[in-house]
Design an enzyme around this catalytic site. Structure first.
Site, short mmCIF file in Angstrom:
data_model
loop_
_atom_site.label_atom_id
_atom_site.label_comp_id
_atom_site.label_asym_id
_atom_site.label_seq_id
_atom_site.Cartn_x
_atom_site.Cartn_y
_atom_site.Cartn_z
N LYS A 130 1.13 -0.78 -0.26
CA LYS A 130 0.25 0.23 -0.18
C LYS A 130 0.91 0.93 -0.24
O LYS A 130 1.95 0.92 0.49
CB LYS A 130 -1.05 -0.16 1.55
CG LYS A 130 -2.50 1.12 1.53
CD LYS A 130 -3.54 0.18 0.29
CE LYS A 130 -4.39 1.09 -0.26
NZ LYS A 130 -5.53 0.26 0.09
N ASP A 170 -7.33 4.28 -4.41
CA ASP A 170 -7.90 3.89 -3.15
C ASP A 170 -8.28 5.58 -2.77
O ASP A 170 -8.61 6.27 -3.93
CB ASP A 170 -6.35 3.65 -1.87
CG ASP A 170 -7.48 3.23 -1.42
OD1 ASP A 170 -7.68 2.06 -0.45
OD2 ASP A 170 -7.55 3.84 -0.34
N SER A 381 -8.23 -5.74 -10.23
CA SER A 381 -6.46 -5.54 -10.92
C SER A 381 -6.06 -6.80 -11.74
O SER A 381 -5.29 -5.80 -12.63
CB SER A 381 -6.44 -4.52 -9.51
OG SER A 381 -7.22 -3.34 -9.70
#
Ligand code: NDP
Length: 449
Positions: A130, A170, A381
């Site tokens: 992330k 995000d 994805s």
């Protein structure tokens, strides 16, 4: 959990807190996973000897860097950015980028950690990562956002690649930001590769990627209710958020005959007593996606705006938190239970606090954690990466079918690992154990790496 297991968990958490002081979101995410897997972990000495739990909670690496950019007034600004490459036992690092002033290393570590097990559940070859920045895109011009993205990529491009690490969007990073980041990556590397997902359809993006997280969440929720002899049809659903996940969850809910009674943003929520119609949904989508407006600007005779509040006091059968972490705490959980909620299905990552989880468990509310129910986004994805590698594009129907199939498999994995007694499933345990076992097996096979 036996007292011996509890003791091991407490000892483990004590060490983790010492190694990661002040990182409360990360500690919370690890606590949830460790609580589920500890009994299994202690029964499997080979994993314990290899210190899998200790190793999987330590990121492979964290890259921290400064992003310097110029405002339209030619003033210099600097933000902090990170990429947390958590674990690539199952495939190249994969996980989104978040731009929000609340972003810290702790937030990105919790998100990267969750991503490991979520990606494992999809069955696709993806590791967990992330990234993001404490940059606040709200109130910035298009050019400022472009300059920020370009500056960020100047550092980030050294650390990513289609077989190394593949970021995506995000909170605060949608199609526009992904496009700026991708354009800059190409300029720096002088080659086209599927290094980011969530790209525009005309340049390598996948059909259904935009819709995938929200739709996947609804598919999962319907499977969960059907497994328990019911379905989403006719149910009143309180959705929070009005971003990518919330909008497309609401769209699919309407399509399958559920009533979407709320949507929210950080200023408050709208209550639509009789449920959103497709026309109203389209008006809200346009307001949010095309005009970047606020829900308070949405005017309709059948919608009430409640400023500064969350939607959990509204009577509903199903709650779908799709905004952000820890948005559903103890008071919200109590109100939902009092109003007879039967299921909570998380579109956001870790939207439910530990206290709220306890309340839902005690009251036998079906509770799907984000790492299972919102995995549809990263799954598509993954399919975008496959299409890029093969230099083809699948039609929307095909991607949607694959998405439904993946969500069904994740649901089945939760049942396999989380069934307790007759027809009772603990989806939190099921997803944690199901996701963890595969990663642990790979890490054990690699030896001391
Ligand atoms: P967006 O930025 O598109 O939308 C976020 C929504 O949540 C907005 O309505 C925003 O309101 C609201 N929100 C954000 N922060 C807060 C806050 N602190 N308090 C109240 N409301 C808030 O993000 P996404 O829809 O993409 O992501 C939502 C959640 O889903 C996140 O937890 C994300 O990690 C998770 N997720 C997203 C995936 C994806 O594919 N996009 C995949 C899997 C999980 P406002 O506009 O006022 O800020």
């Amino acid at each position: 959990m036996t007292s011996a297991e509890q003791k091991e968990l407490d000892q483990f958490m004590q060490g983790l807190k010492k190694r990661n002081p002040h990182e409360t979101e990360f500690q919370q995410a690890v606590y949830e996973v460790a609580t589920s897997v500890m009994p299994w972990y202690l029964q499997h000495d080979e994993y314990r000897k290899a210190q899998i739990l200790e190793r999987v909670t330590e990121p492979d690496r964290i890259i921290t860097f400064r992003v310097t950019w110029q405002t339209d007034e030619e003033e210099i600004r600097a933000n902090r950015a990170w990429r947390v490459q958590f674990n690539h036992a199952l495939g190249p690092y994969k996980g989104g980028l978040r731009f929000h002033p609340s972003v810290t290393q702790s937030v990105l570590k919790f998100l990267g950690f969750e991503q490991i097990f979520k990606n494992s559940l999809t069955g696709l070859p993806m590791g967990g990562a992330k990234g993001g920045s404490n940059f606040n895109p709200k109130g910035k011009s298009q050019n400022e956002i472009m300059r920020f993205c370009q500056s960020m990529m100047i550092e980030l491009h050294r650390h990513i690649g289609e077989d190394i690490d593949v970021p995506a969007g995000d909170i605060g990073v949608g199609a526009r930001e992904v496009s700026y980041l991708f354009g800059q990556y190409m300029r720096l590397e002088n080659r086209w590769s599927g290094v980011l997902t969530g790209k525009g359809l005309s340049f390598g993006g996948s059909a259904v990627r935009k819709e995938a997280t929200g739709w996947g969440c609804v598919y999962f929720c319907d499977d969960m209710l059907k497994h328990h002899g019911d379905s989403l049809e006719g149910k009143r659903v309180a959705v929070s958020g009005s971003g990518n996940v919330a909008l497309y969850a609401a769209q699919k809910l309407i399509q399958i005959g559920a009533k979407v009674v709320t949507l929210s943003d950080s200023n408050g929520f709208i209550y639509i007593k009789d449920g959103l119609t497709e026309e109203r949904w389209e008006a809200i989508r346009a307001l949010k996606e095309d005009h970047r407006g606020r829900l308070s600007e949405f005017k309709s005779i059948d919608a009430e705006f409640h400023g500064g509040e969350r939607p959990w006091n509204v009577p509903c059968d199903v709650a779908m938190p799709c905004a952000t972490q820890n948005e559903l705490g103890e008071p919200g959980a109590k109100a939902l239970v009092k109003n007879g909620v039967m299921a909570v299905c998380e579109g956001a990552n870790m939207p439910t606090t530990i206290d709220a989880i306890k309340i839902f468990r005690e009251n036998h509310v079906l509770h799907a954690p984000g790492k299972a129910s919102n995995a549809g986004g990263v799954a598509v994805s993954g399919l975008e990466q496959s299409q890029n590698a093969m230099r083809i594009s699948w039609p929307a129907e095909e991607v949607d079918q694959r998405l439904q199939h993946i969500m069904k498999n994740i649901h089945q994995r939760c049942i396999d690992e989380g069934t307790i007694g007759i027809n009772r499933v603990d989806y939190i345990d099921g997803s944690n154990i199901g996701g963890f076992k595969k990663v642990a097996e790979a890490m054990l096979a690699y030896g001391a790496v």
